[in-house]
Design a protein around this motif. Sequence first.
Motif, PDB file in Angstrom:
ATOM      1  N   PHE A  74       0.828  -1.204   0.000  1.00  0.00           N
ATOM      2  CA  PHE A  74       0.000   0.000   0.000  1.00  0.00           C
ATOM      3  C   PHE A  74       0.868   1.263   0.000  1.00  0.00           C
ATOM      4  O   PHE A  74       0.368   2.355   0.138  1.00  0.00           O
ATOM      5  N   GLY A  75       2.158   1.104  -0.140  1.00  0.00           N
ATOM      6  CA  GLY A  75       3.132   2.130   0.176  1.00  0.00           C
ATOM      7  C   GLY A  75       3.237   3.369  -0.684  1.00  0.00           C
ATOM      8  O   GLY A  75       2.771   3.442  -1.812  1.00  0.00           O
ATOM      9  N   VAL A  76       3.915   4.326  -0.079  1.00  0.00           N
ATOM     10  CA  VAL A  76       4.280   5.573  -0.745  1.00  0.00           C
ATOM     11  C   VAL A  76       5.546   5.356  -1.565  1.00  0.00           C
ATOM     12  O   VAL A  76       5.792   6.058  -2.528  1.00  0.00           O
ATOM     13  N   VAL A  77       6.336   4.366  -1.185  1.00  0.00           N
ATOM     14  CA  VAL A  77       7.549   4.030  -1.927  1.00  0.00           C
ATOM     15  C   VAL A  77       7.548   2.545  -2.273  1.00  0.00           C
ATOM     16  O   VAL A  77       6.853   1.739  -1.650  1.00  0.00           O
ATOM     17  N   TRP A  78       8.312   2.206  -3.298  1.00  0.00           N
ATOM     18  CA  TRP A  78       8.621   0.810  -3.611  1.00  0.00           C
ATOM     19  C   TRP A  78       9.970   0.538  -2.977  1.00  0.00           C
ATOM     20  O   TRP A  78      10.914   1.313  -3.137  1.00  0.00           O
ATOM     21  N   LYS A  79      10.091  -0.547  -2.259  1.00  0.00           N
ATOM     22  CA  LYS A  79      11.349  -0.887  -1.615  1.00  0.00           C
ATOM     23  C   LYS A  79      11.601  -2.368  -1.766  1.00  0.00           C
ATOM     24  O   LYS A  79      10.799  -3.197  -1.366  1.00  0.00           O
ATOM     25  N   GLU A  80      12.699  -2.686  -2.409  1.00  0.00           N
ATOM     26  CA  GLU A  80      13.147  -4.069  -2.515  1.00  0.00           C
ATOM     27  C   GLU A  80      14.407  -4.202  -1.679  1.00  0.00           C
ATOM     28  O   GLU A  80      15.229  -3.283  -1.635  1.00  0.00           O
ATOM     29  N   ASP A  81      14.540  -5.332  -1.008  1.00  0.00           N
ATOM     30  CA  ASP A  81      15.692  -5.538  -0.137  1.00  0.00           C
ATOM     31  C   ASP A  81      16.993  -5.276  -0.885  1.00  0.00           C
ATOM     32  O   ASP A  81      17.196  -5.745  -2.006  1.00  0.00           O
ATOM     33  N   GLY A  82      17.854  -4.502  -0.260  1.00  0.00           N
ATOM     34  CA  GLY A  82      19.152  -4.190  -0.838  1.00  0.00           C
ATOM     35  C   GLY A  82      19.150  -3.083  -1.873  1.00  0.00           C
ATOM     36  O   GLY A  82      20.196  -2.709  -2.387  1.00  0.00           O
ATOM     37  N   GLN A  83      17.990  -2.554  -2.179  1.00  0.00           N
ATOM     38  CA  GLN A  83      17.878  -1.490  -3.178  1.00  0.00           C
ATOM     39  C   GLN A  83      17.357  -0.218  -2.509  1.00  0.00           C
ATOM     40  O   GLN A  83      16.604  -0.286  -1.554  1.00  0.00           O
TER      41      GLN A  83
END
Length: 121
Positions: free
Chosen positions: A92-101
């Motif tokens: 549902f986020g305001v940002v996209w976050k992938e581990d390590g990125q």
Amino acid sequence: MQEILKQVPDAANRYQLESYWLDHWDAHRVHLLIDEAAAWGRENHVPLNCNEFGVYRGLSDPASRANYIRDVRTALEEDGIGWAMWDYRGGFGVVWKEDGQPARVDESVVRALGWEMIERS
């Protein structure tokens, strides 16, 4: 919606989805419901806060997602109700976050929340 309804095999589920669609869940409808809650809060001297709202990124198109977030936020603000976006980096986020990125900001959500992007140099 007619194409989506054809993909729902169960008649009861198809009926519920079509009823939801025909019920006109638009900005006006959202605002009316929030107005109702705000009126209750005023009548009962209870401050209101919407602790979570949002749209799951995985099952919505970006424009509809941003529109809903904007519509709910503006209705809450017009009625003096505090709010919190659900969530920062998940589905549902305001940002996209992938581990390590590094996180990538969803600019359409930022605008829908009434915020401005600030460029860093």
